[in-house]
Write an enzyme that holds these catalytic residues in place. Structure first.
Site, PDB file in Angstrom:
ATOM      1  CB  SER A   1      51.809 -70.471  49.258  1.00 28.98           C
ATOM      2  OG  SER A   1      52.867 -71.033  49.637  1.00 28.98           O
TER       3      SER A   1
ATOM      4  CE1 TYR B   1      48.938 -74.391  47.050  1.00 29.59           C
ATOM      5  CE2 TYR B   1      51.413 -73.683  47.280  1.00 29.59           C
ATOM      6  CZ  TYR B   1      49.884 -73.796  47.741  1.00 29.59           C
ATOM      7  OH  TYR B   1      49.760 -73.223  49.088  1.00 29.59           O
TER       8      TYR B   1
END
Ligand SMILES: NC(=O)c1ccc[n+]([C@@H]2O[C@H](COP(=O)([O-])OP(=O)(O)OC[C@H]3O[C@@H](n4cnc5c(N)ncnc54)[C@H](O)[C@@H]3O)[C@@H](O)[C@H]2O)c1
Length: 289
Positions: free
Chosen positions: A143, A157
């Site tokens: 990501s 995350y």
């Protein structure tokens, strides 16, 4: 790669971005094994995809190395090969918020899937792909959040995706250094807003890794809230077609790129700004700048 007769494995392929990749692979005639922890979603995905090509599902928990080993045994036993491996399964840490309000179980769950899951997938499949001595591609879904710069309210995350990007980069270098026929790539989903199941990832959170201190999700952690925040700030809110994104991954692979996905140019500019800040000893800009 000539896709005739090739086999792909897509973890987390039952929904969202992974399903877009499955659709793109099937459109090119690749046989696809979808590996996902969410049983009913897996059955529904395979049902939906069957008219598109040769596809089947294997229920797999990437956080469990034995489950990933069983997946590889199944794939090599039934298909005899794996040419394209997409380590795509991922979760959030369950709501975001201030970094110091996250719990160890948030870390454990997020890292068990995003980091240990990618590691188990690569460690289990790559030696078999190398032993086959035929061309192969490994794609890990990272990501921009963490892979490029953190979103501060998604700290756990971000840390997990930084690990994914760093690990896959090392794998890619080592494969290149031995002139292997298998290549590794990192995929940064993007191009706009991604309306996927990631926003409700907690549906797959194991009870043993629940929060000890339940708390309401932080603001902006549903898709609707996030979109509304962007609208209020006058920022673009285009929602990405996930089939387009899946096809983009394969097109970028065809071009031999290491970085896959639509935002490489934007990320490059942000990384220049981060490098300048680091050189001055300053706190680098986040992904939100
Ligand atoms: N949605 C975004 O904005 C975004 C942005 C950048 C990166 N990503 C990454 O893209 C990937 C796909 O996410 P998505 O947005 O499509 O979300 P999604 O929830 O729609 O898809 C993720 C899939 O992974 C599966 N999964 C979850 N835990 C698993 C486990 N332990 N074992 C096997 N499968 C498991 C889920 O059942 C689901 O089908 C993830 O790695 C995510 O971190 C998403």
């Amino acid at each position: 790669m000539d896709h005739e007769g090739k086999v792909a494995v897509v973890t987390g392929g039952a929904g969202g971005i992974g399903r877009g990749i499955v659709h793109a692979l099937l459109a090119r005639g690749v046989r696809v094994v979808v590996a996902d922890v969410e049983g009913p979603a897996l059955v529904a995905a395979v049902d939906e995809c069957e008219s598109r090509g040769a596809v089947r599902g294997v229920r797999t928990d990437v956080a469990d190395p034995d489950s990933v080993m069983a997946l590889a045994d199944d794939v090599y036993g039934s298909e005899g090969r794996c040419d394209l491996l997409f380590a795509n399964a991922g979760v959030t840490s369950g709501g975001g918020g201030l970094p110091w309000e996250q719990e160890i179980n948030d870390w454990r769950w997020c890292f068990s899937v995003n980091v240990f899951g990618v590691a188990a997938t690569v460690l289990t499949f790559l030696p078999r792909m190398l032993a086959a001595t035929s061309p192969g591609e490994i794609v890990a879904t990272s990501s921009g959040d963490g892979g490029v710069a953190p979103v501060p309210y998604a700290s756990v995350y971000a840390a997990s995706k930084a690990a994914v990007s760093c690990f896959i980069e090392a794998v890619a270098h080592q494969l290149r250094s031995v002139d292997a026929p298998v290549h590794a790539h990192v995929f940064y989903p993007g191009g706009g807003l991604l309306d996927t199941g990631l926003w409700t990832a907690a549906r797959n959170r194991p009870p043993a890794l629940e929060r000890i201190r339940p708390r309401p999700p932080a603001p902006g952690t549903t898709f609707a809230e996030f979109k509304a925040q962007l609208e209020a700030a006058g920022l673009p809110t285009t929602v990405v077609d996930l089939d387009w994104l899946g096809a983009k991954v394969l097109d970028d692979l065809d071009e031999g790129r290491y970085i896959l996905g639509p935002d490489a140019d934007r990320f490059g500019k942000l990384l220049h700004a981060r490098a300048d800040a680091i050189a001055h000893g300053d706190l680098p800009p986040t992904l939100l700048h």
